[in-house]
Design a protein around this motif. Sequence first.
Motif, PDB file in Angstrom:
ATOM      1  N   ILE A   4       0.852  -1.200   0.000  1.00  0.00           N
ATOM      2  CA  ILE A   4       0.000   0.000   0.000  1.00  0.00           C
ATOM      3  C   ILE A   4       0.886   1.247   0.000  1.00  0.00           C
ATOM      4  CG2 ILE A   4      -2.154  -0.934   0.916  1.00  0.00           C
ATOM      5  CD1 ILE A   4      -1.135  -0.336   3.707  1.00  0.00           C
ATOM      6  N   GLU A   5       2.022   1.147  -0.677  1.00  0.00           N
ATOM      7  CA  GLU A   5       2.935   2.272  -0.777  1.00  0.00           C
ATOM      8  C   GLU A   5       2.325   3.383  -1.633  1.00  0.00           C
ATOM      9  OE1 GLU A   5       6.627   0.675  -2.287  1.00  0.00           O
ATOM     10  OE2 GLU A   5       7.300   0.212  -0.268  1.00  0.00           O
ATOM     11  N   GLY A   6       2.716   4.616  -1.332  1.00  0.00           N
ATOM     12  CA  GLY A   6       2.314   5.751  -2.151  1.00  0.00           C
ATOM     13  C   GLY A   6       0.845   6.098  -2.053  1.00  0.00           C
ATOM     14  N   ASN A   7       0.273   5.969  -0.875  1.00  0.00           N
ATOM     15  CA  ASN A   7      -1.118   6.346  -0.650  1.00  0.00           C
ATOM     16  C   ASN A   7      -1.181   7.514   0.327  1.00  0.00           C
ATOM     17  OD1 ASN A   7      -3.157   4.440  -2.049  1.00  0.00           O
ATOM     18  ND2 ASN A   7      -1.530   3.077  -1.361  1.00  0.00           N
ATOM     19  N   ARG A   8      -2.300   7.667   0.983  1.00  0.00           N
ATOM     20  CA  ARG A   8      -2.469   8.754   1.957  1.00  0.00           C
ATOM     21  C   ARG A   8      -2.859   8.213   3.325  1.00  0.00           C
ATOM     22  NH1 ARG A   8      -6.442  12.939  -0.358  1.00  0.00           N
ATOM     23  NH2 ARG A   8      -7.727  11.128  -0.047  1.00  0.00           N
ATOM     24  N   ILE A   9      -2.361   7.057   3.661  1.00  0.00           N
ATOM     25  CA  ILE A   9      -2.663   6.430   4.944  1.00  0.00           C
ATOM     26  C   ILE A   9      -1.954   7.212   6.041  1.00  0.00           C
ATOM     27  CG2 ILE A   9      -2.361   4.332   6.311  1.00  0.00           C
ATOM     28  CD1 ILE A   9      -2.443   2.863   3.517  1.00  0.00           C
ATOM     29  N   SER A  10      -2.701   7.564   7.076  1.00  0.00           N
ATOM     30  CA  SER A  10      -2.107   8.323   8.174  1.00  0.00           C
ATOM     31  C   SER A  10      -2.060   7.530   9.479  1.00  0.00           C
ATOM     32  CB  SER A  10      -2.861   9.635   8.393  1.00  0.00           C
ATOM     33  OG  SER A  10      -4.207   9.376   8.707  1.00  0.00           O
ATOM     34  N   VAL A  11      -2.830   6.438   9.559  1.00  0.00           N
ATOM     35  CA  VAL A  11      -2.893   5.654  10.792  1.00  0.00           C
ATOM     36  C   VAL A  11      -2.691   4.175  10.481  1.00  0.00           C
ATOM     37  CG1 VAL A  11      -4.373   4.930  12.713  1.00  0.00           C
ATOM     38  CG2 VAL A  11      -4.451   7.290  11.900  1.00  0.00           C
ATOM     39  N   VAL A  12      -1.786   3.564  11.220  1.00  0.00           N
ATOM     40  CA  VAL A  12      -1.631   2.113  11.181  1.00  0.00           C
ATOM     41  C   VAL A  12      -2.311   1.604  12.450  1.00  0.00           C
ATOM     42  CG1 VAL A  12      -0.031   0.180  11.182  1.00  0.00           C
ATOM     43  CG2 VAL A  12       0.534   2.251   9.908  1.00  0.00           C
ATOM     44  N   PRO A  13      -3.420   0.893  12.320  1.00  0.00           N
ATOM     45  CA  PRO A  13      -4.167   0.465  13.504  1.00  0.00           C
ATOM     46  C   PRO A  13      -3.436  -0.613  14.300  1.00  0.00           C
ATOM     47  CG  PRO A  13      -5.193  -0.376  11.508  1.00  0.00           C
ATOM     48  CD  PRO A  13      -4.068   0.498  11.075  1.00  0.00           C
ATOM     49  N   PRO A  14      -3.557  -0.585  15.624  1.00  0.00           N
ATOM     50  CA  PRO A  14      -2.885  -1.582  16.455  1.00  0.00           C
ATOM     51  C   PRO A  14      -3.420  -2.994  16.253  1.00  0.00           C
ATOM     52  CG  PRO A  14      -4.243  -0.143  17.811  1.00  0.00           C
ATOM     53  CD  PRO A  14      -4.262   0.415  16.425  1.00  0.00           C
ATOM     54  N   TRP A  15      -4.612  -3.149  15.683  1.00  0.00           N
ATOM     55  CA  TRP A  15      -5.198  -4.473  15.452  1.00  0.00           C
ATOM     56  C   TRP A  15      -4.703  -5.113  14.153  1.00  0.00           C
ATOM     57  CZ3 TRP A  15      -7.332  -3.974  10.790  1.00  0.00           C
ATOM     58  CH2 TRP A  15      -7.910  -2.756  10.433  1.00  0.00           C
ATOM     59  N   LEU A  16      -3.871  -4.453  13.390  1.00  0.00           N
ATOM     60  CA  LEU A  16      -3.434  -4.975  12.098  1.00  0.00           C
ATOM     61  C   LEU A  16      -2.774  -6.361  12.199  1.00  0.00           C
ATOM     62  CD1 LEU A  16      -3.663  -4.077   9.168  1.00  0.00           C
ATOM     63  CD2 LEU A  16      -1.395  -3.086   9.365  1.00  0.00           C
ATOM     64  N   PRO A  17      -1.901  -6.631  13.180  1.00  0.00           N
ATOM     65  CA  PRO A  17      -1.334  -7.979  13.275  1.00  0.00           C
ATOM     66  C   PRO A  17      -2.390  -9.065  13.473  1.00  0.00           C
ATOM     67  CG  PRO A  17      -0.049  -6.453  14.590  1.00  0.00           C
ATOM     68  CD  PRO A  17      -1.288  -5.713  14.147  1.00  0.00           C
ATOM     69  N   SER A  18      -3.446  -8.772  14.182  1.00  0.00           N
ATOM     70  CA  SER A  18      -4.519  -9.754  14.386  1.00  0.00           C
ATOM     71  C   SER A  18      -5.304  -9.993  13.103  1.00  0.00           C
ATOM     72  CB  SER A  18      -5.477  -9.280  15.480  1.00  0.00           C
ATOM     73  OG  SER A  18      -4.803  -9.188  16.697  1.00  0.00           O
ATOM     74  N   ALA A  19      -5.484  -8.949  12.303  1.00  0.00           N
ATOM     75  CA  ALA A  19      -6.227  -9.070  11.054  1.00  0.00           C
ATOM     76  C   ALA A  19      -5.422  -9.770   9.964  1.00  0.00           C
ATOM     77  CB  ALA A  19      -6.658  -7.683  10.568  1.00  0.00           C
ATOM     78  N   LEU A  20      -4.088  -9.676  10.038  1.00  0.00           N
ATOM     79  CA  LEU A  20      -3.205 -10.250   9.018  1.00  0.00           C
ATOM     80  C   LEU A  20      -2.138 -11.122   9.685  1.00  0.00           C
ATOM     81  CD1 LEU A  20      -2.727  -6.984   6.923  1.00  0.00           C
ATOM     82  CD2 LEU A  20      -4.286  -8.881   6.428  1.00  0.00           C
ATOM     83  N   PRO A  21      -2.535 -12.223  10.312  1.00  0.00           N
ATOM     84  CA  PRO A  21      -1.589 -13.019  11.105  1.00  0.00           C
ATOM     85  C   PRO A  21      -0.492 -13.707  10.309  1.00  0.00           C
ATOM     86  CG  PRO A  21      -3.668 -14.166  10.893  1.00  0.00           C
ATOM     87  CD  PRO A  21      -3.877 -12.790  10.313  1.00  0.00           C
ATOM     88  N   SER A  22      -0.655 -13.854   9.002  1.00  0.00           N
ATOM     89  CA  SER A  22       0.359 -14.526   8.180  1.00  0.00           C
ATOM     90  C   SER A  22       1.208 -13.565   7.367  1.00  0.00           C
ATOM     91  CB  SER A  22      -0.322 -15.510   7.220  1.00  0.00           C
ATOM     92  OG  SER A  22      -1.035 -16.485   7.941  1.00  0.00           O
ATOM     93  N   LEU A  23       0.962 -12.278   7.522  1.00  0.00           N
ATOM     94  CA  LEU A  23       1.676 -11.291   6.711  1.00  0.00           C
ATOM     95  C   LEU A  23       3.170 -11.340   6.994  1.00  0.00           C
ATOM     96  CD1 LEU A  23       0.703  -9.102   4.661  1.00  0.00           C
ATOM     97  CD2 LEU A  23       1.284  -7.450   6.422  1.00  0.00           C
ATOM     98  N   ARG A  24       3.961 -11.380   5.918  1.00  0.00           N
ATOM     99  CA  ARG A  24       5.413 -11.422   6.059  1.00  0.00           C
ATOM    100  C   ARG A  24       6.056 -10.117   5.626  1.00  0.00           C
ATOM    101  NH1 ARG A  24       7.574 -17.037   3.938  1.00  0.00           N
ATOM    102  NH2 ARG A  24       9.363 -16.249   5.053  1.00  0.00           N
ATOM    103  N   THR A  25       5.411  -9.407   4.675  1.00  0.00           N
ATOM    104  CA  THR A  25       5.983  -8.173   4.142  1.00  0.00           C
ATOM    105  C   THR A  25       4.914  -7.088   4.110  1.00  0.00           C
ATOM    106  OG1 THR A  25       7.455  -9.484   2.737  1.00  0.00           O
ATOM    107  CG2 THR A  25       7.216  -7.148   2.201  1.00  0.00           C
TER     108      THR A  25
END
Length: 104
Positions: free
Chosen positions: A22-43
Amino acid sequence: NQIVALDTLALAGSSALCTLDIEGNRISVVPPWLPSALPSLRTLLIANNDIAVLPPELGFWRSLQAASLVGNPLKGVRQQLVARGWLAVAAWLRDRLPEGAPAT
């Protein structure tokens, strides 16, 4: 790109996703729940957004092996640390979790 939030990932059922670009967007917040939503994410590719703060919970994301962070106005995170790679940033984040707070 015009993505501004990651809220839909909580509903997407993306448990098998390995790379999120999701590079080059306008995201301003990385939510603390992201690891729970994407438990297999490597990159996690989130360079060149508007992210000022990384939640300490990201430091406990066991599956994550690499993250691109350059080009974000990160406050409190030195660019020298970012240049050392995700494992260094993750260790720094783990040290910032308030005492007694859950890691995930």
